[in-house]
Design an enzyme around this catalytic site. Structure first.
Site, PDB file in Angstrom:
ATOM      1  N   ASN A  19       0.922  -1.139   0.228  1.00  0.00           N
ATOM      2  CA  ASN A  19       0.238  -0.181  -0.143  1.00  0.00           C
ATOM      3  C   ASN A  19       0.825   1.163   0.067  1.00  0.00           C
ATOM      4  O   ASN A  19       2.034   1.248   0.524  1.00  0.00           O
ATOM      5  CB  ASN A  19      -0.885  -0.060   1.243  1.00  0.00           C
ATOM      6  CG  ASN A  19      -0.441   0.669   2.427  1.00  0.00           C
ATOM      7  OD1 ASN A  19      -0.511   1.963   2.562  1.00  0.00           O
ATOM      8  ND2 ASN A  19      -0.024  -0.020   3.275  1.00  0.00           N
TER       9      ASN A  19
ATOM     10  N   PHE B 153      -1.623   8.024   4.491  1.00  0.00           N
ATOM     11  CA  PHE B 153      -2.275   8.958   5.453  1.00  0.00           C
ATOM     12  C   PHE B 153      -3.705   9.291   4.854  1.00  0.00           C
ATOM     13  O   PHE B 153      -4.101  10.408   5.224  1.00  0.00           O
ATOM     14  CB  PHE B 153      -1.730   9.688   6.308  1.00  0.00           C
ATOM     15  CG  PHE B 153      -0.512   9.159   7.320  1.00  0.00           C
ATOM     16  CD1 PHE B 153      -0.608   7.645   7.491  1.00  0.00           C
ATOM     17  CD2 PHE B 153       0.284   9.731   7.668  1.00  0.00           C
ATOM     18  CE1 PHE B 153       0.426   7.209   8.256  1.00  0.00           C
ATOM     19  CE2 PHE B 153       1.314   9.296   8.479  1.00  0.00           C
ATOM     20  CZ  PHE B 153       1.353   7.980   8.800  1.00  0.00           C
TER      21      PHE B 153
ATOM     22  N   ASN C 189       4.892   5.896   3.357  1.00  0.00           N
ATOM     23  CA  ASN C 189       4.235   6.498   2.347  1.00  0.00           C
ATOM     24  C   ASN C 189       4.057   8.179   2.694  1.00  0.00           C
ATOM     25  O   ASN C 189       3.428   8.809   1.692  1.00  0.00           O
ATOM     26  CB  ASN C 189       2.831   6.070   2.388  1.00  0.00           C
ATOM     27  CG  ASN C 189       3.136   4.629   1.858  1.00  0.00           C
ATOM     28  OD1 ASN C 189       4.050   4.257   0.852  1.00  0.00           O
ATOM     29  ND2 ASN C 189       2.271   3.638   2.551  1.00  0.00           N
ATOM     30  N   THR C 190       4.577   8.813   3.840  1.00  0.00           N
ATOM     31  CA  THR C 190       4.511  10.093   3.688  1.00  0.00           C
ATOM     32  C   THR C 190       6.047  10.503   3.720  1.00  0.00           C
ATOM     33  O   THR C 190       6.803  10.102   4.688  1.00  0.00           O
ATOM     34  CB  THR C 190       4.014  10.578   5.208  1.00  0.00           C
ATOM     35  OG1 THR C 190       2.607  10.139   5.204  1.00  0.00           O
ATOM     36  CG2 THR C 190       4.249  11.991   5.368  1.00  0.00           C
TER      37      THR C 190
HETATM   38  C1  LIG Z   1      -3.829  -0.897   3.518  1.00  0.00           C
HETATM   39  C2  LIG Z   1      -3.124  -0.754   4.721  1.00  0.00           C
HETATM   40  C3  LIG Z   1      -3.301   0.570   5.429  1.00  0.00           C
HETATM   41  C4  LIG Z   1      -2.210   0.636   6.560  1.00  0.00           C
HETATM   42  N1  LIG Z   1      -2.459   2.038   7.105  1.00  0.00           N
HETATM   43  C5  LIG Z   1      -1.469   2.191   8.270  1.00  0.00           C
HETATM   44  C6  LIG Z   1      -1.890   3.260   9.087  1.00  0.00           C
HETATM   45  O1  LIG Z   1      -2.711   4.441   8.546  1.00  0.00           O
HETATM   46  N2  LIG Z   1      -0.884   3.603  10.145  1.00  0.00           N
HETATM   47  C7  LIG Z   1      -0.095   2.535  10.547  1.00  0.00           C
HETATM   48  O2  LIG Z   1       0.488   2.660  11.497  1.00  0.00           O
HETATM   49  N3  LIG Z   1      -0.060   1.415   9.810  1.00  0.00           N
HETATM   50  C8  LIG Z   1      -0.943   1.089   8.958  1.00  0.00           C
HETATM   51  N4  LIG Z   1      -0.671  -0.095   8.002  1.00  0.00           N
HETATM   52  C9  LIG Z   1       0.307  -0.930   8.691  1.00  0.00           C
HETATM   53  C10 LIG Z   1      -0.450  -2.243   9.672  1.00  0.00           C
HETATM   54  O3  LIG Z   1      -0.773  -1.552  10.516  1.00  0.00           O
HETATM   55  C11 LIG Z   1       0.796  -3.072  10.064  1.00  0.00           C
HETATM   56  O4  LIG Z   1       1.698  -2.583  10.853  1.00  0.00           O
HETATM   57  C12 LIG Z   1       1.359  -3.789   8.741  1.00  0.00           C
HETATM   58  O5  LIG Z   1       0.390  -3.981   7.814  1.00  0.00           O
HETATM   59  C13 LIG Z   1       1.824  -5.274   9.099  1.00  0.00           C
HETATM   60  O6  LIG Z   1       0.789  -5.962   9.685  1.00  0.00           O
HETATM   61  P1  LIG Z   1       0.160  -7.373   8.740  1.00  0.00           P
HETATM   62  O7  LIG Z   1       1.383  -7.883   8.121  1.00  0.00           O
HETATM   63  O8  LIG Z   1      -0.468  -7.951   9.520  1.00  0.00           O
HETATM   64  O9  LIG Z   1      -0.713  -6.450   7.671  1.00  0.00           O
HETATM   65  C14 LIG Z   1      -1.409  -0.326   6.924  1.00  0.00           C
HETATM   66  C15 LIG Z   1      -1.231  -1.525   6.280  1.00  0.00           C
HETATM   67  C16 LIG Z   1      -2.006  -1.802   5.047  1.00  0.00           C
HETATM   68  C17 LIG Z   1      -2.037  -3.201   4.513  1.00  0.00           C
END
Ligand SMILES: Cc1cc2nc3c(=O)[nH]c(=O)nc-3n(C[C@H](O)[C@H](O)[C@H](O)COP(=O)(O)O)c2cc1C
Length: 362
Positions: free
Chosen positions: A111, A115, A175-176
């Site tokens: 992704n 934000f 991404n920021t």
């Molecule tokens: C689509 C998407 C959006 C995310 N947006 C945020 C976010 O806004 N803030 C954040 O701290 N982490 C964000 N994450 C990261 C997740 O909170 C997590 O740290 C990361 O995806 C690893 O966990 P996972 O493998 O279970 O997805 C995002 C992840 C995904 C896939």
């Protein structure tokens, strides 16, 4: 192996692009169409971490419910806690679409949302309506065009102090542009001083001290990890979340989607994030709470994070592949694993594979 019903539901949802499918899943949770999970509370899974009582150690990670639309519905799926956000002071639209990509063969997601969120006010109003019910954390960040990023985090603490059970300062989204620079030692020291001072000020008036966690990237050098550990300990931070998505593309099967820019999450992140988790546990010692996140897909992988040093775990990406029943399956699965291990409490298994994971530099 997923069952045929889940496979069909997934096929249906996967007809849509990932962001549309995400919106549909939020709408389904809002509508109450997704059945709640009937879990029998297991006292062996209950723990007090950072002064908060968690019914079970599995949380929904930040990014799924960015605008605090469905925290209660997520808790009903079986999660012991959920984290809204990342929220920024002003609303912002994020990067142009498409900006979420499924790597189906890898059970991964890339992704580069940047934000996108409705801003502090919208999320605050929704959380205030919950009147403090449910274990809901608030993940705070900075606007892309902010000229004082630290002030944006401080604004988050002030705005959400009355409704957050805990805060996460997210300085690790790839991404920021420039956000991850806040992980560098001097910037981090300045950020933690301001954020924790704002929290202490709010606590002095409300009488409630809200714990603050720091969410870090998995793409850190040894020196970077040393610096974060030193600052976390010297500022009396309440805990770490390890980790956010990675910029690495190692070992992916789907080479076409792998070239997309952004942060990678899901199964391929498991090894790396678990190794960084263990290496941070070694650095900060036994007392500091750590939430492990990255590639959790089952009770076994959730327990492995705990064995590597996590007090609590979170997931996001694997729910995209496994569906809304995953949280309940994992929590029930953890109880079965405790039976097998003859463990009186999930806490007893923490750090039991710390050395293994700390030595495994993925
Ligand atoms: C689509 C998407 C959006 C995310 N947006 C945020 C976010 O806004 N803030 C954040 O701290 N982490 C964000 N994450 C990261 C997740 O909170 C997590 O740290 C990361 O995806 C690893 O966990 P996972 O493998 O279970 O997805 C995002 C992840 C995904 C896939």
């Amino acid at each position: 192996m997923i069952d045929p019903f889940k496979r069909l539901a997934r096929k249906g949802l996967f007809l849509f692009d990932p962001e549309t499918a995400h919106g549909m899943s939020i709408a389904a949770l809002k509508s109450g169409l997704v059945p709640a999970c009937q879990l029998t509370p297991d006292p062996r899974l209950r723990q007090t971490v950072a002064g908060l009582v968690f019914e079970n150690p599995l949380g929904m990670a930040a990014g799924y419910d960015k605008n605090a639309e469905v925290p209660e519905a997520l808790l009903k799926l079986g999660f012991g806690f959920t984290e809204i956000g990342t929220v920024t002071p002003k609303p912002q639209s994020g990067n142009p679409r498409p900006r979420i990509f499924r790597l189906v063969e890898d059970e991964a997601v890339i992704n580069r949302l940047g934000f996108n969120n409705e801003g502090h006010e919208a999320a605050f109003v929704r959380l205030a309506a919950l009147s403090g019910k449910g274990m809901v954390g608030v993940n705070i960040g900075a606007n892309k065009d902010s000229d004082d990023r630290i002030a944006d985090y401080v604004a988050g603490i002030r705005r959400f102090h009355s409704v957050a059970r805990y805060f996460t300062a997210n300085i690790s989204s790839p991404n920021t542009p420039g956000l991850r620079d806040l992980q560098a030692r001097e910037s981090l020291a300045a950020l933690l001083s301001s954020v924790l001072a704002a929290r202490d000020e709010a606590a002095a008036t409300s009488g409630r001290k809200v714990p603050v966690f720091l969410k870090i990237a998995p793409d850190l050098t040894e020196e970077g990890m040393d610096d974060i550990a030193a600052e976390a300990l010297s500022h009396a931070l309440d805990g770490l979340i390890v980790s956010n998505t990675t910029l690495s593309r190692d070992g992916l099967k789907d080479q076409r989607q792998a070239t997309e820019m952004g942060g990678l999450s899901g199964v391929p992140l498991f090894e790396k994030s678990t190794s960084v988790l263990a290496r941070m546990r070694k650095r900060v010692g036994a007392a500091l709470p750590i939430i492990g996140v990255g590639g959790v897909s089952s009770a076994e992988t959730a327990l492995e994070k705990i064995r590597a040093g996590a007090d609590l775990v979170q997931l996001y990406s694997c729910m995209v592949y496994e569906g809304p029943g995953l949280a309940g399956d994992i929590v029930r699965g953890l109880s079965k694993l405790l039976d097998r291990e003859k463990a009186g409490s999930i806490r007893d298994l923490r750090d039991t594979r710390l050395d293994y994971w700390a030595a495994r530099k993925a």
